[in-house]
Design a protein around this motif. Sequence first.
Motif, PDB file in Angstrom:
ATOM      1  N   LEU A  74       0.832  -1.201   0.000  1.00 10.81           N
ATOM      2  CA  LEU A  74       0.000   0.000   0.000  1.00 10.81           C
ATOM      3  C   LEU A  74       0.866   1.252   0.000  1.00 10.81           C
ATOM      4  CD1 LEU A  74      -3.137   0.712   0.360  1.00 10.81           C
ATOM      5  CD2 LEU A  74      -2.486   1.294   2.711  1.00 10.81           C
ATOM      6  N   THR A  75       0.493   2.241  -0.813  1.00 11.52           N
ATOM      7  CA  THR A  75       1.252   3.484  -0.868  1.00 11.52           C
ATOM      8  C   THR A  75       0.640   4.526   0.059  1.00 11.52           C
ATOM      9  OG1 THR A  75      -0.071   4.451  -2.665  1.00 11.52           O
ATOM     10  CG2 THR A  75       1.793   3.015  -3.293  1.00 11.52           C
ATOM     11  N   ALA A  76       1.416   5.539   0.362  1.00  6.87           N
ATOM     12  CA  ALA A  76       0.914   6.629   1.193  1.00  6.87           C
ATOM     13  C   ALA A  76      -0.251   7.322   0.508  1.00  6.87           C
ATOM     14  CB  ALA A  76       2.036   7.622   1.478  1.00  6.87           C
ATOM     15  N   GLU A  77      -0.172   7.460  -0.824  1.00 10.08           N
ATOM     16  CA  GLU A  77      -1.246   8.113  -1.564  1.00 10.08           C
ATOM     17  C   GLU A  77      -2.553   7.337  -1.428  1.00 10.08           C
ATOM     18  OE1 GLU A  77       2.566   9.532  -2.740  1.00 10.08           O
ATOM     19  OE2 GLU A  77       1.782   7.464  -2.748  1.00 10.08           O
ATOM     20  N   GLN A  78      -2.466   6.010  -1.507  1.00 10.62           N
ATOM     21  CA  GLN A  78      -3.666   5.190  -1.353  1.00 10.62           C
ATOM     22  C   GLN A  78      -4.220   5.283   0.064  1.00 10.62           C
ATOM     23  OE1 GLN A  78      -1.770   1.608  -2.771  1.00 10.62           O
ATOM     24  NE2 GLN A  78      -2.943   1.627  -4.679  1.00 10.62           N
ATOM     25  N   ALA A  79      -3.334   5.292   1.043  1.00 13.86           N
ATOM     26  CA  ALA A  79      -3.787   5.440   2.425  1.00 13.86           C
ATOM     27  C   ALA A  79      -4.514   6.767   2.622  1.00 13.86           C
ATOM     28  CB  ALA A  79      -2.603   5.337   3.382  1.00 13.86           C
ATOM     29  N   LEU A  80      -4.006   7.821   1.986  1.00 14.24           N
ATOM     30  CA  LEU A  80      -4.628   9.135   2.128  1.00 14.24           C
ATOM     31  C   LEU A  80      -5.976   9.209   1.422  1.00 14.24           C
ATOM     32  CD1 LEU A  80      -1.475  11.402   1.807  1.00 14.24           C
ATOM     33  CD2 LEU A  80      -2.781  10.869   3.878  1.00 14.24           C
ATOM     34  N   GLU A  81      -6.165   8.387   0.375  1.00 15.52           N
ATOM     35  CA  GLU A  81      -7.487   8.313  -0.252  1.00 15.52           C
ATOM     36  C   GLU A  81      -8.526   7.870   0.766  1.00 15.52           C
ATOM     37  OE1 GLU A  81      -7.967   6.011  -3.860  1.00 15.52           O
ATOM     38  OE2 GLU A  81      -5.901   6.408  -4.443  1.00 15.52           O
ATOM     39  N   PHE A  82      -8.177   6.850   1.522  1.00 12.62           N
ATOM     40  CA  PHE A  82      -9.118   6.358   2.525  1.00 12.62           C
ATOM     41  C   PHE A  82      -9.278   7.370   3.651  1.00 12.62           C
ATOM     42  CE2 PHE A  82     -10.064   3.839   6.397  1.00 12.62           C
ATOM     43  CZ  PHE A  82     -11.350   3.452   6.038  1.00 12.62           C
ATOM     44  N   ALA A  83      -8.194   8.021   4.033  1.00  7.75           N
ATOM     45  CA  ALA A  83      -8.289   9.041   5.090  1.00  7.75           C
ATOM     46  C   ALA A  83      -9.240  10.153   4.672  1.00  7.75           C
ATOM     47  CB  ALA A  83      -6.905   9.594   5.404  1.00  7.75           C
ATOM     48  N   ALA A  84      -9.214  10.513   3.378  1.00  3.15           N
ATOM     49  CA  ALA A  84     -10.124  11.553   2.897  1.00  3.15           C
ATOM     50  C   ALA A  84     -11.575  11.085   2.993  1.00  3.15           C
ATOM     51  CB  ALA A  84      -9.779  11.918   1.459  1.00  3.15           C
ATOM     52  N   PHE A  85     -11.808   9.824   2.696  1.00  2.00           N
ATOM     53  CA  PHE A  85     -13.161   9.281   2.879  1.00  2.00           C
ATOM     54  C   PHE A  85     -13.584   9.371   4.345  1.00  2.00           C
ATOM     55  CE2 PHE A  85     -15.312   5.489   4.528  1.00  2.00           C
ATOM     56  CZ  PHE A  85     -16.578   5.649   3.951  1.00  2.00           C
ATOM     57  N   LEU A  86     -12.690   8.979   5.253  1.00  2.00           N
ATOM     58  CA  LEU A  86     -13.008   9.019   6.681  1.00  2.00           C
ATOM     59  C   LEU A  86     -13.332  10.435   7.152  1.00  2.00           C
ATOM     60  CD1 LEU A  86     -10.444   6.672   8.468  1.00  2.00           C
ATOM     61  CD2 LEU A  86     -12.912   6.342   8.265  1.00  2.00           C
ATOM     62  N   ALA A  87     -12.660  11.409   6.582  1.00  2.00           N
ATOM     63  CA  ALA A  87     -12.864  12.785   7.023  1.00  2.00           C
ATOM     64  C   ALA A  87     -14.304  13.239   6.800  1.00  2.00           C
ATOM     65  CB  ALA A  87     -11.897  13.713   6.289  1.00  2.00           C
ATOM     66  N   ASP A  88     -14.954  12.680   5.787  1.00  2.00           N
ATOM     67  CA  ASP A  88     -16.294  13.145   5.432  1.00  2.00           C
ATOM     68  C   ASP A  88     -17.404  12.161   5.760  1.00  2.00           C
ATOM     69  OD1 ASP A  88     -15.206  15.482   4.375  1.00  2.00           O
ATOM     70  OD2 ASP A  88     -14.895  14.567   2.411  1.00  2.00           O
ATOM     71  N   VAL A  89     -17.057  10.936   6.198  1.00  2.00           N
ATOM     72  CA  VAL A  89     -18.098   9.930   6.404  1.00  2.00           C
ATOM     73  C   VAL A  89     -19.026  10.328   7.553  1.00  2.00           C
ATOM     74  CG1 VAL A  89     -16.762   8.481   8.012  1.00  2.00           C
ATOM     75  CG2 VAL A  89     -18.526   7.447   6.565  1.00  2.00           C
ATOM     76  N   THR A  90     -20.298  10.120   7.341  1.00  2.00           N
ATOM     77  CA  THR A  90     -21.284  10.413   8.380  1.00  2.00           C
ATOM     78  C   THR A  90     -22.279   9.262   8.464  1.00  2.00           C
ATOM     79  OG1 THR A  90     -22.734  11.593   6.825  1.00  2.00           O
ATOM     80  CG2 THR A  90     -21.126  12.914   8.057  1.00  2.00           C
ATOM     81  N   VAL A  91     -22.709   8.963   9.677  1.00  2.00           N
ATOM     82  CA  VAL A  91     -23.783   7.990   9.914  1.00  2.00           C
ATOM     83  C   VAL A  91     -24.794   8.688  10.784  1.00  2.00           C
ATOM     84  CG1 VAL A  91     -24.407   5.771  10.916  1.00  2.00           C
ATOM     85  CG2 VAL A  91     -22.188   6.039   9.790  1.00  2.00           C
ATOM     86  N   PRO A  92     -26.008   8.908  10.268  1.00  2.00           N
ATOM     87  CA  PRO A  92     -27.009   9.656  11.051  1.00  2.00           C
ATOM     88  C   PRO A  92     -27.325   8.983  12.370  1.00  2.00           C
ATOM     89  CG  PRO A  92     -27.706   9.381   8.759  1.00  2.00           C
ATOM     90  CD  PRO A  92     -26.509   8.500   8.947  1.00  2.00           C
ATOM     91  N   GLU A  93     -27.581   9.786  13.369  1.00  2.00           N
ATOM     92  CA  GLU A  93     -28.035   9.270  14.647  1.00  2.00           C
ATOM     93  C   GLU A  93     -29.416   8.655  14.471  1.00  2.00           C
ATOM     94  OE1 GLU A  93     -26.607   9.193  17.590  1.00  2.00           O
ATOM     95  OE2 GLU A  93     -25.041  10.729  17.643  1.00  2.00           O
ATOM     96  N   PRO A  94     -29.703   7.530  15.162  1.00  2.00           N
ATOM     97  CA  PRO A  94     -31.061   6.959  15.050  1.00  2.00           C
ATOM     98  C   PRO A  94     -32.095   7.907  15.619  1.00  2.00           C
ATOM     99  CG  PRO A  94     -29.817   5.887  16.810  1.00  2.00           C
ATOM    100  CD  PRO A  94     -28.844   6.758  16.081  1.00  2.00           C
TER     101      PRO A  94
END
Length: 417
Positions: free
Chosen positions: A394-414
């Motif tokens: 895995l490259t640093a660039e690929q790891a940062l792709e996932f980090a960018a996803f994590l930065a914006d992921v949301t799961v609504p409160e029930p």
Amino acid sequence: MSDLTTTGHELTSDGWTRAYTGSVMDTFGPPQRILVRGDGCEVWDADGNRYLDLLAGIAVNALGHAHPTLTAAISAQLGTLGHVSNFFGTPAQITLAERLLQLAQAPAGSRVFFANSGTEANEAAFKMTRRTGRTRVLALEGGFHGRTMGALALTAKAAYREPFEPLPGGVEHLPFGDTAALEEAFSADAVAARGEVAGLVVEPVQGEAGVRELPAGYLPLARRLTSDAGALLVLDEVQTGVGRTGEWFAHQHTDLGGGIVPDVVTLAKGLGGGFPVGAVIAYGEGPAALLGRGQHGTTFGGNPVAAAAALATLGVLDRDRLLANATEVGETLRRAVAGQDNPLVAGVRGRGLLLAVELTRPVAADVARLALDAGFIVNPVAPDAVRLAPPLILTAEQALEFAAFLADVTVPEPEKS
């Protein structure tokens, strides 16, 4: 009779899924996707969608998918000598055993037994504890060691165990990381009540429990107590071995292992880079002699193709500095996540490229589903943790792709009723 053999290659993911549910035992539930091709850290499904594979077959595909050195080694060996049984030795088998003993820094008299999987390696280790003449074996709550009957006896999770009880007896599960409980298990009172300890089986980092490291000092204490009691210290490195945490073996991290020499180490998963192979390393002449002639065996263990795959995998890990890459890219991902302000993400634990993203709510399954929809394969290993065990390329660039996803992921409160 289905005509799947002639038309199957034309099916969509939905069609393949229907065929799966009609032909494969329902032990895993319906497949999340039907994957048809891989290259490096990426895979594609039957509908042409691309995913960044951050699970690697659960810490198996150390070199990613379709690595040219690995595929060439397997092809060349299969084209030369594929299977011979263990009535005979092969250069690949012998060379692999020597290489593992070298990487393990094992003392003179050490030996290797080859199996086909992690559960088989742990089954052999369990049998080795019985050869001490004792039957009392200690393992830890949260541990996962496999699903054959012996390995399952070592595994603590009730949901896995209860449908198949009674399991082989004599196993006690201690609280994870609790040094007082560990010392009590070896105390004179415990020995008088329950017998001498045959062995202690632990994972340096518990993968299935959510990537939990044993606390500093635990393994040195375990080594002292087992040595004083004449018991075996067995380290299950099925998931943590072969460079996954940034060292060849997790216990070789000074802060985790404290320089200990175990009696037995079990390996599998990443060892073959995707080809099934497991191994038991017995340290020194005493442990190495516990399983004598006729006392254990395997049809496929140590076959030349599996050995060639393992040798190629170890060679590439060394040649391409992938242990260092695991450390560096894992740290890149850790820093990227720590710099975020997403209230759903609490941080990252683990080391190397065996990591868990910690969540502030028990919504790991939702996060994993959203990740898959966004093109990332991860594993909701605990209600509040998502496991990452990607290829070590895995490259640093690929790891940062996932980090960018994590930065914006949301799961609504029930919604509250």
